[in-house]
Design a protein around this motif. Structure first.
Motif, PDB file in Angstrom:
ATOM      1  N   VAL A   1      34.763  -3.765  -2.504  1.00 50.91           N
ATOM      2  CA  VAL A   1      33.862  -2.932  -3.450  1.00 50.91           C
ATOM      3  C   VAL A   1      33.069  -3.787  -4.430  1.00 50.91           C
ATOM      4  CG1 VAL A   1      34.302  -1.203  -5.174  1.00 50.91           C
ATOM      5  CG2 VAL A   1      35.715  -1.134  -3.460  1.00 50.91           C
ATOM      6  N   THR A   2      32.040  -3.236  -4.635  1.00 54.61           N
ATOM      7  CA  THR A   2      30.730  -3.774  -5.488  1.00 54.61           C
ATOM      8  C   THR A   2      30.228  -3.039  -6.141  1.00 54.61           C
ATOM      9  OG1 THR A   2      30.396  -5.252  -3.251  1.00 54.61           O
ATOM     10  CG2 THR A   2      29.219  -5.712  -5.288  1.00 54.61           C
ATOM     11  N   GLU A   3      30.032  -3.102  -7.520  1.00 56.62           N
ATOM     12  CA  GLU A   3      29.027  -2.378  -8.190  1.00 56.62           C
ATOM     13  C   GLU A   3      27.590  -2.683  -8.138  1.00 56.62           C
ATOM     14  OE1 GLU A   3      30.128  -2.028 -12.448  1.00 56.62           O
ATOM     15  OE2 GLU A   3      32.318  -2.722 -12.022  1.00 56.62           O
ATOM     16  N   VAL A   4      26.878  -1.818  -7.825  1.00 56.17           N
ATOM     17  CA  VAL A   4      25.524  -2.088  -7.228  1.00 56.17           C
ATOM     18  C   VAL A   4      24.793  -1.182  -7.944  1.00 56.17           C
ATOM     19  CG1 VAL A   4      26.190  -2.868  -5.072  1.00 56.17           C
ATOM     20  CG2 VAL A   4      25.647  -0.388  -5.446  1.00 56.17           C
ATOM     21  N   LYS A   5      23.366  -1.297  -8.078  1.00 50.23           N
ATOM     22  CA  LYS A   5      22.529  -0.525  -8.751  1.00 50.23           C
ATOM     23  C   LYS A   5      21.273  -0.073  -7.476  1.00 50.23           C
ATOM     24  CE  LYS A   5      22.849  -1.521 -13.666  1.00 50.23           C
ATOM     25  NZ  LYS A   5      22.292  -1.655 -14.773  1.00 50.23           N
ATOM     26  N   GLY A   6      20.608   1.017  -7.655  1.00 55.18           N
ATOM     27  CA  GLY A   6      19.640   1.422  -6.974  1.00 55.18           C
ATOM     28  C   GLY A   6      19.057   2.885  -7.035  1.00 55.18           C
ATOM     29  N   PHE A   7      18.151   3.069  -6.138  1.00 51.31           N
ATOM     30  CA  PHE A   7      17.862   4.707  -6.347  1.00 51.31           C
ATOM     31  C   PHE A   7      17.507   5.278  -4.920  1.00 51.31           C
ATOM     32  CE2 PHE A   7      13.876   2.289  -7.149  1.00 51.31           C
ATOM     33  CZ  PHE A   7      12.924   2.930  -6.198  1.00 51.31           C
ATOM     34  N   GLY A   8      17.586   6.534  -4.742  1.00 54.65           N
ATOM     35  CA  GLY A   8      17.106   6.855  -3.538  1.00 54.65           C
ATOM     36  C   GLY A   8      16.042   8.171  -4.018  1.00 54.65           C
ATOM     37  N   ARG A   9      16.393   9.420  -3.467  1.00 52.41           N
ATOM     38  CA  ARG A   9      15.706  10.556  -3.799  1.00 52.41           C
ATOM     39  C   ARG A   9      16.017  11.044  -5.346  1.00 52.41           C
ATOM     40  NH1 ARG A   9      16.093  13.863   1.675  1.00 52.41           N
ATOM     41  NH2 ARG A   9      15.390  12.202   2.907  1.00 52.41           N
TER      42      ARG A   9
ATOM     43  N   LYS B   1      33.164  -2.307  14.158  1.00 53.97           N
ATOM     44  CA  LYS B   1      32.076  -1.785  13.082  1.00 53.97           C
ATOM     45  C   LYS B   1      32.130  -1.976  11.669  1.00 53.97           C
ATOM     46  CE  LYS B   1      29.532   0.796  16.207  1.00 53.97           C
ATOM     47  NZ  LYS B   1      30.226   0.219  17.607  1.00 53.97           N
ATOM     48  N   LYS B   2      31.273  -2.245  10.966  1.00 54.69           N
ATOM     49  CA  LYS B   2      31.306  -2.322   9.519  1.00 54.69           C
ATOM     50  C   LYS B   2      30.874  -1.204   9.081  1.00 54.69           C
ATOM     51  CE  LYS B   2      28.788  -4.857   6.263  1.00 54.69           C
ATOM     52  NZ  LYS B   2      28.223  -5.840   5.309  1.00 54.69           N
ATOM     53  N   ILE B   3      31.400  -0.634   8.120  1.00 53.76           N
ATOM     54  CA  ILE B   3      30.932   0.877   7.453  1.00 53.76           C
ATOM     55  C   ILE B   3      30.947   0.473   6.151  1.00 53.76           C
ATOM     56  CG2 ILE B   3      31.741   3.190   6.712  1.00 53.76           C
ATOM     57  CD1 ILE B   3      33.703   2.546   9.424  1.00 53.76           C
ATOM     58  N   GLU B   4      29.598   0.768   5.857  1.00 53.96           N
ATOM     59  CA  GLU B   4      28.976   0.330   4.336  1.00 53.96           C
ATOM     60  C   GLU B   4      28.505   1.751   3.556  1.00 53.96           C
ATOM     61  OE1 GLU B   4      26.335  -3.026   3.773  1.00 53.96           O
ATOM     62  OE2 GLU B   4      25.012  -1.683   2.941  1.00 53.96           O
ATOM     63  N   ALA B   5      29.308   2.234   2.595  1.00 52.27           N
ATOM     64  CA  ALA B   5      29.077   3.494   1.941  1.00 52.27           C
ATOM     65  C   ALA B   5      28.677   3.179   0.357  1.00 52.27           C
ATOM     66  CB  ALA B   5      30.150   4.181   1.892  1.00 52.27           C
ATOM     67  N   ILE B   6      27.609   3.710   0.291  1.00 53.95           N
ATOM     68  CA  ILE B   6      27.041   3.583  -1.293  1.00 53.95           C
ATOM     69  C   ILE B   6      27.133   4.894  -1.916  1.00 53.95           C
ATOM     70  CG2 ILE B   6      25.010   3.320  -2.866  1.00 53.95           C
ATOM     71  CD1 ILE B   6      23.915   1.273  -0.509  1.00 53.95           C
ATOM     72  N   ILE B   7      28.187   5.004  -2.854  1.00 54.70           N
ATOM     73  CA  ILE B   7      28.609   6.542  -3.411  1.00 54.70           C
ATOM     74  C   ILE B   7      28.581   6.256  -4.763  1.00 54.70           C
ATOM     75  CG2 ILE B   7      30.242   6.808  -1.496  1.00 54.70           C
ATOM     76  CD1 ILE B   7      32.566   5.719  -3.468  1.00 54.70           C
ATOM     77  N   GLN B   8      28.541   7.569  -5.506  1.00 52.58           N
ATOM     78  CA  GLN B   8      28.818   7.885  -6.922  1.00 52.58           C
ATOM     79  C   GLN B   8      30.076   7.029  -7.532  1.00 52.58           C
ATOM     80  OE1 GLN B   8      26.376   9.621  -8.581  1.00 52.58           O
ATOM     81  NE2 GLN B   8      26.238  11.452  -7.776  1.00 52.58           N
TER      82      GLN B   8
ATOM     83  N   LYS C   1      29.365   0.219  -3.909  1.00 50.86           N
ATOM     84  CA  LYS C   1      29.199   0.093  -2.485  1.00 50.86           C
ATOM     85  C   LYS C   1      30.840  -0.419  -1.953  1.00 50.86           C
ATOM     86  CE  LYS C   1      27.288  -3.800  -0.744  1.00 50.86           C
ATOM     87  NZ  LYS C   1      26.218  -4.739  -0.426  1.00 50.86           N
ATOM     88  N   ILE C   2      31.036   0.445  -0.886  1.00 50.51           N
ATOM     89  CA  ILE C   2      32.426   0.152  -0.305  1.00 50.51           C
ATOM     90  C   ILE C   2      32.229  -0.431   1.201  1.00 50.51           C
ATOM     91  CG2 ILE C   2      34.386   1.051   0.479  1.00 50.51           C
ATOM     92  CD1 ILE C   2      33.972   3.406  -1.218  1.00 50.51           C
ATOM     93  N   GLU C   3      32.793  -1.595   1.643  1.00 47.67           N
ATOM     94  CA  GLU C   3      32.658  -1.976   2.821  1.00 47.67           C
ATOM     95  C   GLU C   3      34.185  -2.223   3.659  1.00 47.67           C
ATOM     96  OE1 GLU C   3      29.483  -5.637   2.576  1.00 47.67           O
ATOM     97  OE2 GLU C   3      30.535  -5.257   0.678  1.00 47.67           O
ATOM     98  N   VAL C   4      34.172  -1.518   4.844  1.00 45.05           N
ATOM     99  CA  VAL C   4      35.156  -1.531   5.607  1.00 45.05           C
ATOM    100  C   VAL C   4      34.892  -1.918   6.914  1.00 45.05           C
ATOM    101  CG1 VAL C   4      37.079   0.169   6.381  1.00 45.05           C
ATOM    102  CG2 VAL C   4      36.022   0.463   4.015  1.00 45.05           C
ATOM    103  N   VAL C   5      35.701  -2.885   7.353  1.00 41.85           N
ATOM    104  CA  VAL C   5      35.544  -3.175   8.898  1.00 41.85           C
ATOM    105  C   VAL C   5      36.683  -2.703   9.638  1.00 41.85           C
ATOM    106  CG1 VAL C   5      35.391  -5.092  10.571  1.00 41.85           C
ATOM    107  CG2 VAL C   5      34.230  -5.125   8.248  1.00 41.85           C
TER     108      VAL C   5
END
Lengths: 406, 112
Positions: B30-38, B2-9, B60-64
């Protein structure tokens, strides 16, 4: 001839030169990343183009023997006769060339200041032609009026120690003309136009503060007590202004900002420029603090007035310069500098009136000539890059390079 | 796999990385990303101009990982990245069809 004076003025010339690359960083940090190189480039190439203009004929127009108080003659064309001997009308203790090259740095930074009004949309070729014409038709005559031996505003008794009127009001009002004639950036008011690198802006403001000691203290043209007075006033006015901007911004918006403190420092440097050699240090602090307040309020008013003076050349340089020139007419004191005059607060209201005349004449002249030049360039070369080029950014469209790559 | 993709602070990257390292996760991207949710955006003020900034910086952290390790990795990230406030981010888990180690040509779990 005095070796200490000569060394001081030459070192001051180098300090003033550094202000223009400093200004490049100050402005560069405030634009979007797609326009960084174009902004730096304009500031940088103006050193070269006005430098050569000054050597060929600019110096002669500004400081050559006066033609009726309005313009210098062409007798120093190509720096003919500008040598190692002093030019006694300006200073008896430094070589003529030292005075000439010190003044060259002022001629360079003045048109560079205007750049902030038109960044992110002005055609590079048109910018070069405008800057050359503006330096020749506006800066050189105004410098002659205020500083030239026999200049008519100097004869009137107008006080401008290091260039509040000649440099800052002159460039600031031209910036207003440019913002009005060239028009707003595409997306102004609807898109976020966020400074891409404020640390760069803060570094630039620091270099301006540093270089400004050469600008103001060097204007004494000697390593003497007057230079020390100008140096001290420059520093404390700037401290006052950085503080003034921060305090009023904190009160109005609820948060103090780094961009605000950097802008306030520059506003203070601008305001103390005409006063530096004529006022006491406590007056300088008051002039500086109020410059921070006035310039912040001017910058707040810009969105309501509707013109896109992109980096607030009007709000900082014109308003700061105006306040400084008028404040010189209030706070000037002969006890500080015998060669100056007393201002309104020291029992001489007439000086305030003279300051007003010098300011109004400069503003009207610079504004009218700037508008005429821009209108002519509009129909001959065009003022703005194409809309798609503006969207892509001027680094790519004007220079085929980018500031940042992966 | 599985790939686990986590978008965190962004400030939670270090504790998450250290915790994953302790449970012998071998690598991550690890990638620096921009976005918004609630959380929505924030307002920024530059001199006289005020802007609504909708996209906030996140990492964003990606781990397989082999299937049996996925639950514990997700649990670790959730524990470490949580502040309890809005804006903590999200974790997505995807099936991975194949993994190939470029250097050796190994495939499957051996290549993770």
């Amino acid at each position: 001839m005095n070796s200490g004076d000569t060394a001081f003025v030459l070192a001051s010339a180098a300090l003033v030169l550094l202000m223009t690359p400093g200004l490049a960083l100050f402005y560069g940090g405030m634009v979007r990343s797609k326009n960084i190189l174009n902004t730096l480039m304009q500031n940088y190439i103006i050193i070269a183009i006005i430098g050569i203009q000054w050597a060929l004929f600019g110096y002669s127009l500004a400081f050559g023997p006066s033609q009726g108080g309005f313009i210098g003659s062409l007798s120093y064309l190509g720096l003919q006769g500008v040598g190692a001997e002093p030019f006694k009308a300006y200073s008896e203790t430094i070589p003529h060339q030292a005075f000439m090259v010190f003044q060259a740095m002022f001629a360079i930074i003045t048109p560079a200041l205007i750049i902030g009004s038109w960044v992110e949309r002005f055609k590079f070729g048109t910018f070069l032609v405008f800057s050359l014409l503006w330096a020749t038709l506006v800066y050189d005559p105004v410098a002659h009026w205020v500083w030239g031996d026999g200049g008519w505003l100097k004869g009137l008794g107008a006080l401008d120690f290091a260039g509040g009127t000649v440099v800052h009001i002159n460039a600031g009002i031209a910036a207003l003309a440019a913002a009005l004639v060239i028009g707003r950036r595409k997306g102004y008011g609807t898109e976020a136009m966020i400074p891409h690198n404020l640390p760069m802006t803060v570094l630039g403001a620091g270099l301006l503060w540093f270089g400004w000691f050469g600008f103001n203290a060097g204007s004494a043209l000697a390593a003497n007590g007057l230079a020390a007075i100008a140096f001290v006033n420059t520093h404390f006015a700037t401290c006052g202004a950085a503080l003034g901007w921060m305090v009023v911004e904190w009160l109005v918006r609820g948060k103090p900002t780094m961009l605000g403190v950097a802008s306030g420092a520059v506003a203070g440097l601008v305001a103390v420029t005409p006063a530096a050699g004529f006022v006491g240090p406590m007056s300088a602090i008051i002039i500086g603090f109020l410059a921070g307040v006035f310039c912040y309020l001017a910058v707040l008013a810009k969105p309501k007035l509707g013109y896109d003076d992109s980096l607030d050349v009007v709000g900082v340089h014109m308003v700061g310069g105006l306040w400084g020139a008028l404040a010189t007419g209030l706070f000037a004191c002969k006890a500080v500098n015998d060669a100056g005059a007393d201002g309104l607060f020291f029992g001489n209201p007439a000086q305030f009136g003279i300051q007003v005349v010098a300011v109004v004449v400069t503003m009207v002249y610079s504004f009218v000539i700037s508008v005429i030049l821009l209108k002519i360039l509009d129909v001959t070369m065009g003022l703005r890059v194409e809309a798609d080029e503006e969207v892509a950014g001027l680094d790519l469209s004007e220079h085929q390079e980018t500031g940042y790559s992966l | 796999m599985k790939k686990i993709e986590a978008i965190i602070q962004p400030f939670k990257l270090e504790p998450v990385k250290d915790a994953l390292h302790k449970m012998s996760v071998q690598g991550m991207t690890v990638t620096e990303v921009k976005g918004f949710g609630r959380q929505k955006g924030i307002r920024e003020v530059y001199r006289g101009m005020e802007y609504q900034v909708d996209f906030l910086p996140k990492v964003k952290i990606e781990v397989v990982a082999p299937d049996e390790k996925v639950d514990s990795i997700v649990k670790t990230i959730t524990e470490q990245a949580r502040t309890g406030r809005i804006g903590d981010g999200k974790i997505f888990v995807y099936p991975v069809a194949e993994v190939i180690r470029i250097r050796t040509g190994e495939t499957g779990d051996a290549a993770v």
